[in-house]
Design an enzyme around this catalytic site. Structure first.
Site, PDB file in Angstrom:
ATOM      1  N   ALA A  42      20.081  13.553  46.246  1.00 45.57           N
ATOM      2  CA  ALA A  42      19.483  13.295  47.496  1.00 45.57           C
ATOM      3  C   ALA A  42      20.247  12.428  48.315  1.00 45.57           C
ATOM      4  CB  ALA A  42      17.906  12.306  47.294  1.00 45.57           C
ATOM      5  N   ASP A 247      28.916   9.574  46.871  1.00 44.27           N
ATOM      6  CA  ASP A 247      28.034  10.403  47.379  1.00 44.27           C
ATOM      7  C   ASP A 247      27.939  10.652  48.854  1.00 44.27           C
ATOM      8  OD1 ASP A 247      26.703  10.653  44.885  1.00 44.27           O
ATOM      9  OD2 ASP A 247      25.260   9.215  45.420  1.00 44.27           O
TER      10      ASP A 247
HETATM   11  O1  RIB Z   1      25.634   7.806  43.015  1.00 40.48           O
HETATM   12  C1  RIB Z   1      24.543   6.813  43.045  1.00 40.48           C
HETATM   13  C2  RIB Z   1      23.548   7.176  42.343  1.00 40.48           C
HETATM   14  O2  RIB Z   1      23.526   7.270  40.984  1.00 40.48           O
HETATM   15  C3  RIB Z   1      22.548   6.116  42.381  1.00 40.48           C
HETATM   16  O3  RIB Z   1      21.312   6.259  43.697  1.00 40.48           O
HETATM   17  C4  RIB Z   1      21.355   6.359  41.302  1.00 40.48           C
HETATM   18  O4  RIB Z   1      20.281   6.904  41.426  1.00 40.48           O
HETATM   19  C5  RIB Z   1      22.332   7.215  40.185  1.00 40.48           C
HETATM   20  O5  RIB Z   1      21.752   8.406  40.107  1.00 40.48           O
END
Ligand code: RIB
Length: 301
Positions: A42, A247
């Site tokens: 997400a 991310d």
């Molecule tokens: O990469 C960060 C994410 O890793 C966090 O948002 C947490 O949910 C973990 O899954």
């Protein structure tokens, strides 16, 4: 506008900010509690959407209030959630995160609904969407990611090989570009070149179609893509919380490549996004906007 399918996790992040991360058996007091939308999938979906891509999320959440909230959040970001299943069999994924004063974190994840995704649903979703690019990570079962990459039309398949454990069952023959941090790269190559990120990038690139990016946090990155090695320093930043910085990199890097940008530019935009995310608390809320990414990337720093 390019169309991206993100197959991956959706988590509720429960974060406690503490002076330092507790060791096993230790209790650290005086923390501050916060809840943020998270999950590597997400987070990357929101990063790509804020960077300007059209994004579909392929995932699962529970039928609980966390699932409701997290879906509402994705929809508010313009992410298509048509292919997010609601499952009764497990709770929405949850991550317990400790963040210390230096912005470093320690994360424990209960995957819950993320491990209830049906690979057949993913295959048919990809066939319907016909995305320009597919992004995956390792917070859903590898057979789900393999199904998505296997069904993808010719284009771009970016795999963030995170987290890494002993059970990696990814079919790397279906991956165009792998993105890992230095620790994950060393784990995947059995430590053979642990102190040489360029060698790690080259070694992992041989397993994929196009290459591998090794991110090095404050040291920048090394990539070996399409036979060329790229070395980029990090952007200066004031680190507040590194959760989600990787991310931000992945979502923006993939969105830029899918939009036809050269690898060098996509790496720079991804790095700018990671630096901006690290300067902001939380995972999804810290994903930067397109104009901020461009301003930092073009700043010459
Ligand atoms: O990469 C960060 C994410 O890793 C966090 O948002 C947490 O949910 C973990 O899954």
């Amino acid at each position: 506008m390019s169309c991206i399918a993100v197959v991956g996790s959706i988590n509720q992040d429960i974060v406690i900010r503490v002076p330092r991360i507790p060791r096993p058996g230790e209790t650290v007091h005086h923390g501050r509690l916060a809840r943020y939308a998270g999950g590597k999938g997400a987070n990357q979906a929101v990063a790509a959407a804020r960077a300007g891509a059209t994004v579909s999320m392929l995932a699962a959440v529970g039928t609980d209030p966390d699932g409701d909230d997290l879906l509402r959040g994705l929809i508010a970001e313009g992410v298509d959630t048509t292919h997010v299943a609601r499952v009764d069999s497990a709770a929405t994924g949850t991550a317990l995160i400790a963040v210390d004063d230096a912005g470093a974190n320690s994360i424990a994840v209960a995957e819950g609904a993320n491990f209830e995704i049906d690979p057949a649903d993913i295959t048919s979703a990809i066939a319907g969407i016909q995305p320009d690019a597919v992004i995956g990570q390792r917070e859903v079962p590898d057979d789900v990611t393999n199904a998505a990459f296997g069904a993808a039309p010719p284009g771009l398949r970016v795999l963030n090989v995170s987290p890494v454990d002993e059970g990696v069952a990814i079919d790397f023959a279906l991956v165009d570009i792998a993105v890992v941090n230095e620790i994950e790269a060393a784990q995947l190559t059995a430590d053979s070149n642990a102190d040489d990120p360029a060698a790690l990038a080259r070694a992992l690139a041989t397993r994929t179609h196009r290459g591998c990016v090794v991110t090095l946090g404050g040291q920048g990155l090394v990539a070996h893509v399409d036979g060329q090695t790229h070395v980029q320093p990090a952007f200066p930043t004031t680190v507040v919380d590194t959760t989600g910085a990787g991310d931000a990199f992945c979502g923006v890097f993939a969105a830029a490549l899918a939009a036809g940008r050269p690898v060098e530019t996509a790496l720079r935009w991804g790095q700018a996004a990671g630096a901006l995310a690290a300067a902001t608390p939380g995972a999804q809320p810290s994903m930067p906007r397109r104009h901020d990414i461009r301003r930092l990337a073009d700043s010459g720093t």
